[in-house]
Design an enzyme around this catalytic site. Structure first.
Site, PDB file in Angstrom:
ATOM      1  N   MET A   1      -3.869   4.194   0.713  1.00  0.00           N
ATOM      2  CA  MET A   1      -4.334   4.672   2.022  1.00  0.00           C
ATOM      3  C   MET A   1      -5.523   5.603   1.884  1.00  0.00           C
ATOM      4  SD  MET A   1      -2.879   3.273   4.609  1.00  0.00           S
ATOM      5  CE  MET A   1      -3.478   4.395   5.876  1.00  0.00           C
TER       6      MET A   1
ATOM      7  N   ILE B   1       0.837  -1.201   0.000  1.00  0.00           N
ATOM      8  CA  ILE B   1       0.000   0.000   0.000  1.00  0.00           C
ATOM      9  C   ILE B   1       0.874   1.253   0.000  1.00  0.00           C
ATOM     10  CG2 ILE B   1      -0.225   0.175   2.535  1.00  0.00           C
ATOM     11  CD1 ILE B   1      -3.260   0.720   2.043  1.00  0.00           C
ATOM     12  N   CYS B   2       0.372   2.298  -0.682  1.00  0.00           N
ATOM     13  CA  CYS B   2       0.996   3.626  -0.629  1.00  0.00           C
ATOM     14  C   CYS B   2      -0.146   4.630  -0.474  1.00  0.00           C
ATOM     15  CB  CYS B   2       1.868   3.885  -1.864  1.00  0.00           C
ATOM     16  SG  CYS B   2       0.961   3.992  -3.416  1.00  0.00           S
ATOM     17  N   ARG B   3       0.001   5.828  -0.971  1.00  0.00           N
ATOM     18  CA  ARG B   3      -1.073   6.815  -0.798  1.00  0.00           C
ATOM     19  C   ARG B   3      -2.259   6.520  -1.710  1.00  0.00           C
ATOM     20  NH1 ARG B   3      -2.253  12.409  -2.623  1.00  0.00           N
ATOM     21  NH2 ARG B   3      -3.433  13.349  -0.923  1.00  0.00           N
TER      22      ARG B   3
END
Length: 109
Positions: free
Chosen positions: A88, A60-62
């Site tokens: 996120m 996961i990232c932004r």
């Protein structure tokens, strides 16, 4: 590329957060392993030690771009990995808890 949605994830699923330090400190999923994408290759051993031997690594990232790159790298290494669609932003949007680096309520930066 293997992709999962936030709704596909259960509380016990392994989550790797590849955002940078300031993003992580503002808010992240509790229990996630944090290895920034900019340091990922150098710190790869931390993932192999922490990741479940028979489970998937959910990256996961932004919003999903950086995590897609790391997911592709992990797949090339033979690791069962999936990109978390929407990152996120989707996590927080789904009402999943976000905590800061002190364990208090956080936000997605």
């Amino acid at each position: 590329m293997p992709t999962v949605t936030v709704g596909d994830l259960s509380d016990g699923d392994f989550l790797l957060d590849v955002r940078e330090d300031e993003e992580w400190q503002a808010g992240h999923a509790e229990g996630a392993l944090h290895i920034p994408m900019s340091e990922f290759v150098a710190r790869y051993g931390e993932l192999t030690e922490a990741a479940p031997q028979d489970g998937r690594v959910n990256v996961i990232c932004r919003s999903g771009g950086r995590s897609a790159q790391v997911t592709m790298y992990l797949a090339q290494q033979g690791i069962d990995a999936a990109n978390v669609a929407g990152g996120m932003e989707a996590w927080a949007g789904a009402g999943r808890p976000v905590v800061d680096d002190k364990g208090q309520p956080g936000f997605v930066a």
